[in-house]
Design a protein around this motif. Structure first.
Motif, short mmCIF file in Angstrom:
data_model
loop_
_atom_site.label_atom_id
_atom_site.label_comp_id
_atom_site.label_asym_id
_atom_site.label_seq_id
_atom_site.Cartn_x
_atom_site.Cartn_y
_atom_site.Cartn_z
N PRO A 146 0.77 -1.12 0.08
CA PRO A 146 -0.03 0.00 0.14
C PRO A 146 1.01 1.27 -0.10
O PRO A 146 0.50 2.15 -0.81
CB PRO A 146 -0.94 -0.02 1.27
N LEU A 147 2.05 1.28 0.63
CA LEU A 147 2.91 2.37 0.99
C LEU A 147 3.45 2.69 -0.59
O LEU A 147 3.56 3.92 -1.31
CB LEU A 147 4.14 2.40 1.62
N PHE A 148 3.96 1.44 -1.26
CA PHE A 148 4.51 1.66 -2.46
C PHE A 148 3.34 2.01 -3.73
O PHE A 148 3.80 3.00 -4.52
CB PHE A 148 4.74 0.09 -2.93
N LEU A 149 2.35 1.58 -3.50
CA LEU A 149 1.20 1.94 -4.39
C LEU A 149 0.76 3.67 -4.06
O LEU A 149 0.42 4.32 -5.26
CB LEU A 149 0.00 1.30 -4.34
N ALA A 150 0.81 3.87 -2.79
CA ALA A 150 0.71 5.53 -2.73
C ALA A 150 1.72 6.22 -2.99
O ALA A 150 1.21 7.49 -3.85
CB ALA A 150 0.61 5.45 -1.10
N VAL A 151 2.95 5.80 -3.11
CA VAL A 151 4.16 6.88 -3.57
C VAL A 151 4.00 6.89 -5.21
O VAL A 151 4.03 7.79 -5.83
CB VAL A 151 5.34 6.27 -3.23
#
Length: 173
Positions: A7-12
Motif C-alpha cells: 500500500p505504501l508503494f502504491l501510494a508513492v
C-alpha cells in the motif's frame, strides 16, 4: 512484509503520477498587458514647468501608472422584475482596469467584489436601468460609474475603471 509495503508503494506511485499529470496539464501563464494611457511622455524639468505636479518620495505618479486588465471569472446574471415577476434576464461580463501587479489581490478578494457589484446591478435593475433602451450611453455610463465606485470602495484606488465586456438581455415573453 510485502503486504505491508505494497500500500505504501502504491501510494508513492499514485502521488508521483498525480504530480506528473498536474505538471503536464498546467495551463500556459497568462500574458500581462500593460498600457500607459498617456502614451510615451517625454521627461520634463519640474523646475521649468509650472504645470508639473510634485509628488512625495515613494508616491506613485498617476500620469505614469501602468494598467492591466483583469477579467472577472464568471458572468453576472441579473433578473429584471416587473410586478414581482421575472420579465427578462440580463447577463454581463466585466473586466477591471487595475494597476499592474494587482491581479492576485483582486482575485483573492473576488467573492466580496462580486457580491458588491451584483448588488449595484440589482439596484440598477430595480430602478429600471435594464428596461427599454438599456444600452444608451447615459444609462450605461451611470451603470459603469456605480460599478467603479463600488469596486474602488471594495478594492481601493488600484482600480482605474470597470469595463462592460458583454451585455445581453433575454426577454422571457
Amino acid at each position: 512484509m510485502i503486504k505491508k509495503l505494497l500500500p505504501l508503494f502504491l501510494a508513492v506511485i499514485g502521488l508521483g503520477a498525480g504530480i506528473g499529470g498536474g505538471l503536464m496539464l498546467r495551463p500556459e501563464p497568462q500574458e500581462v498587458v500593460e498600457i500607459n494611457p498617456c502614451g510615451d511622455v517625454p521627461a520634463t524639468d519640474a523646475a521649468h514647468d509650472p504645470h508639473a505636479a510634485t509628488h512625495e518620495p515613494g508616491e506613485e505618479d498617476p500620469e505614469h501608472t501602468t494598467f492591466e486588465y483583469v477579467k472577472l471569472n464568471n458572468q453576472f446574471v441579473i433578473p429584471d422584475l416587473e410586478a414581482g415577476r421575472v420579465v427578462s434576464m440580463v447577463v454581463l461580463s466585466l473586466s477591471l482596469e487595475a494597476r499592474t501587479g494587482s491581479r492576485e489581490s483582486i482575485y483573492a478578494r473576488e467573492p466580496k467584489l462580486r457580491d458588491v457589484l451584483l448588488q449595484v446591478m440589482f439596484d440598477h435593475a430595480n430602478s429600471g436601468g435594464f428596461k427599454d433602451d438599456f444600452t444608451d450611453s447615459v444609462t450605461m455610463n451611470a451603470l459603469r460609474h456605480a460599478l467603479l465606485e463600488a469596486a474602488q470602495a471594495t478594492l481601493g484606488p488600484e482600480i482605474n475603471d470597470v469595463l462592460v465586456i458583454d451585455i445581453v438581455r433575454q426577454d422571457m415573453s
